[in-house]
Design an enzyme around this catalytic site. Structure first.
Site, PDB file in Angstrom:
ATOM      1  N   ASP A 157     -25.547  13.218  18.424  1.00 56.00           N
ATOM      2  CA  ASP A 157     -26.029  14.578  18.182  1.00 56.00           C
ATOM      3  C   ASP A 157     -24.809  15.475  17.934  1.00 56.00           C
ATOM      4  O   ASP A 157     -24.150  15.904  18.878  1.00 56.00           O
ATOM      5  CB  ASP A 157     -26.847  15.100  19.362  1.00 56.00           C
ATOM      6  CG  ASP A 157     -27.621  16.356  19.002  1.00 56.00           C
ATOM      7  OD1 ASP A 157     -28.692  16.220  18.385  1.00 56.00           O
ATOM      8  OD2 ASP A 157     -27.158  17.462  19.328  1.00 56.00           O
ATOM      9  N   GLU A 177     -22.312  18.556  16.921  1.00 57.81           N
ATOM     10  CA  GLU A 177     -22.226  20.012  16.912  1.00 57.81           C
ATOM     11  C   GLU A 177     -21.397  20.397  15.695  1.00 57.81           C
ATOM     12  O   GLU A 177     -20.439  19.705  15.340  1.00 57.81           O
ATOM     13  CB  GLU A 177     -21.591  20.555  18.191  1.00 57.81           C
ATOM     14  CG  GLU A 177     -22.406  20.285  19.446  1.00 57.81           C
ATOM     15  CD  GLU A 177     -23.808  20.855  19.382  1.00 57.81           C
ATOM     16  OE1 GLU A 177     -23.970  22.000  18.914  1.00 57.81           O
ATOM     17  OE2 GLU A 177     -24.741  20.149  19.798  1.00 57.81           O
ATOM     18  N   ASP A 211     -28.702  15.385  11.439  1.00 57.27           N
ATOM     19  CA  ASP A 211     -27.383  14.930  11.858  1.00 57.27           C
ATOM     20  C   ASP A 211     -26.756  14.022  10.805  1.00 57.27           C
ATOM     21  O   ASP A 211     -25.580  14.177  10.462  1.00 57.27           O
ATOM     22  CB  ASP A 211     -27.480  14.193  13.201  1.00 57.27           C
ATOM     23  CG  ASP A 211     -27.760  15.142  14.341  1.00 57.27           C
ATOM     24  OD1 ASP A 211     -26.815  15.765  14.836  1.00 57.27           O
ATOM     25  OD2 ASP A 211     -28.941  15.291  14.707  1.00 57.27           O
ATOM     26  N   HIS A 263     -26.773  22.412  23.851  1.00 59.95           N
ATOM     27  CA  HIS A 263     -25.915  22.554  22.673  1.00 59.95           C
ATOM     28  C   HIS A 263     -24.510  22.027  22.897  1.00 59.95           C
ATOM     29  O   HIS A 263     -23.648  22.219  22.041  1.00 59.95           O
ATOM     30  CB  HIS A 263     -25.887  23.997  22.159  1.00 59.95           C
ATOM     31  CG  HIS A 263     -27.249  24.561  21.926  1.00 59.95           C
ATOM     32  ND1 HIS A 263     -28.138  24.001  21.033  1.00 59.95           N
ATOM     33  CD2 HIS A 263     -27.892  25.610  22.499  1.00 59.95           C
ATOM     34  CE1 HIS A 263     -29.270  24.690  21.051  1.00 59.95           C
ATOM     35  NE2 HIS A 263     -29.147  25.664  21.941  1.00 59.95           N
ATOM     36  N   ASP A 308     -26.476  16.936  24.942  1.00 58.09           N
ATOM     37  CA  ASP A 308     -27.688  16.751  24.136  1.00 58.09           C
ATOM     38  C   ASP A 308     -27.938  15.265  23.894  1.00 58.09           C
ATOM     39  O   ASP A 308     -29.070  14.779  24.016  1.00 58.09           O
ATOM     40  CB  ASP A 308     -27.556  17.463  22.786  1.00 58.09           C
ATOM     41  CG  ASP A 308     -27.813  18.960  22.875  1.00 58.09           C
ATOM     42  OD1 ASP A 308     -28.217  19.437  23.962  1.00 58.09           O
ATOM     43  OD2 ASP A 308     -27.607  19.663  21.871  1.00 58.09           O
TER      44      ASP A 308
END
Length: 337
Positions: free
Chosen positions: A122, A124, A222, A281, A286
């Site tokens: 996941d 960022e 993603d 986040h 996550d």
């Protein structure tokens, strides 16, 4: 990166796309055994759904559908299964337990997962408030959570931050949302080096050689957006090991028969009777919470398998009828000409 994913245009969002035996306490008529199914015990062909075993499963499913939440929890506890979750999840869990037990008795299935390992990712990425359409997202955190599908545990984790190149200065919104500071990314490696480190980490764990594995994400973006764009920015080809993945939102919606608006990370956790652990986040946190959902789905009898891929830069759906294959051994992609 759920905030970014949920703020995208509606048309670009993910396309949305069971079972254990047991009779409610005190209901004698719902006992399932050989006598009640007229003594039919003949083995079923794996493709012959007329076999009596499927009738037995269907009858039991009907009884389970009529159970109250407390009856469901009581029966799950009897089988030493997880008792948390909304009623529909409890029903699915109980049905799948019974179904798997009956089919394993008939040697239909081995009880194993499709893959030895699942790699949960996941990302960022850089962002601005409102996510203006012209803004170019760059990956700033690359986490991987390794789930052992045999032990149903998180076996290992990887996390590295990434130095953005197009927009090297993070917005205040991005810092507040992700908790990633300017100092962290200033000291980080650029993306190609981080990707090389990911590849080496996966190789050390013999993924794609000794052990089969698949990538897993919370939604399509993603891989189809963030990784795709980042590879173009860094002028490297898209890595072959990430060309197919499990979109857990689709898997969750299809398995538990819930609409797309019930497949956000926090809602999936809540419906499974779990709370979010960590900082929302944070890419690693996550990913760990997504891994918890995947583990619970495996426990509930779901076959998590690849359902999306990227081809020619375009997102495509993978049919469940496609022969199963794990991701290839990870390799560092070549630079683009």
């Amino acid at each position: 990166m759920e905030e970014q994913k949920e703020n995208r245009p509606q048309a670009a969002r993910d396309e949305a796309a069971a079972a254990p035996a047991a009779c409610p306490p005190g209901r004698q008529h719902c006992r399932i055994n050989d006598q009640e199914t007229n003594g039919k015990t003949s083995a079923a062909s794996s493709s012959d759904f007329s076999d009596p075993i499927y009738k037995e499963i269907a009858i039991t499913n009907g009884y389970i559908n009529r159970m109250t939440r407390e009856e469901l929890r009581s029966k799950l506890a009897e089988f030493k299964l997880e008792t948390r979750g909304v009623k529909d999840v409890l029903k699915k869990r109980l049905k799948n337990y019974y179904k798997k037990q009956k089919l394993m008795q008939k040697e239909h299935i081995s009880g194993d997962s499709c893959y030895d390992y699942i790699c949960v990712v996941d990302f960022e990425a850089t962002c601005e408030e409102g996510n203006p359409p012209e803004f170019v997202h760059e990956i700033i955190e690359f986490p991987v959570v390794l789930v052992n599908t045999r032990t149903l545990e998180i076996e290992d984790t990887f996390q590295q931050y990434v130095k953005p190149e197009i927009n090297p200065k993070l917005s205040d919104f991005c810092i507040s949302l992700t908790g990633i500071t300017q100092d962290i990314v200033d000291k980080a490696d650029i993306f190609p080096q981080v990707l090389q480190n990911v590849v080496e980490w996966m190789r050390q764990r013999e993924l794609g050689t000794k052990y089969s594995y698949s990538m897993l994400t919370d939604g399509s973006w993603d891989m189809s957006k963030f990784l795709n764009i980042q590879c173009r920015i860094s002028r490297i080809k898209y890595p072959s090991f990430a060309k197919k993945w499990i979109n857990i939102r689709k898997s969750y919606g299809n398995f538990y028969k819930v609409p797309r608006n019930q497949t956000k990370l926090t809602i999936m956790l809540e419906n499974l009777g779990m709370n979010y652990d960590g900082r929302p986040h944070s890419g690693l946190d996550d990913s760990k919470n997504i891994a918890r959902i995947a583990i619970r789905m495996l426990q509930d009898g779901c076959d998590l398998r690849v359902n999306e891929r990227i081809h020619g830069g375009q997102l495509m759906t993978v049919s469940s009828s496609v022969p199963l294959e794990g991701a290839p051994a990870p390799q560092m992609p070549r630079y683009r000409n």
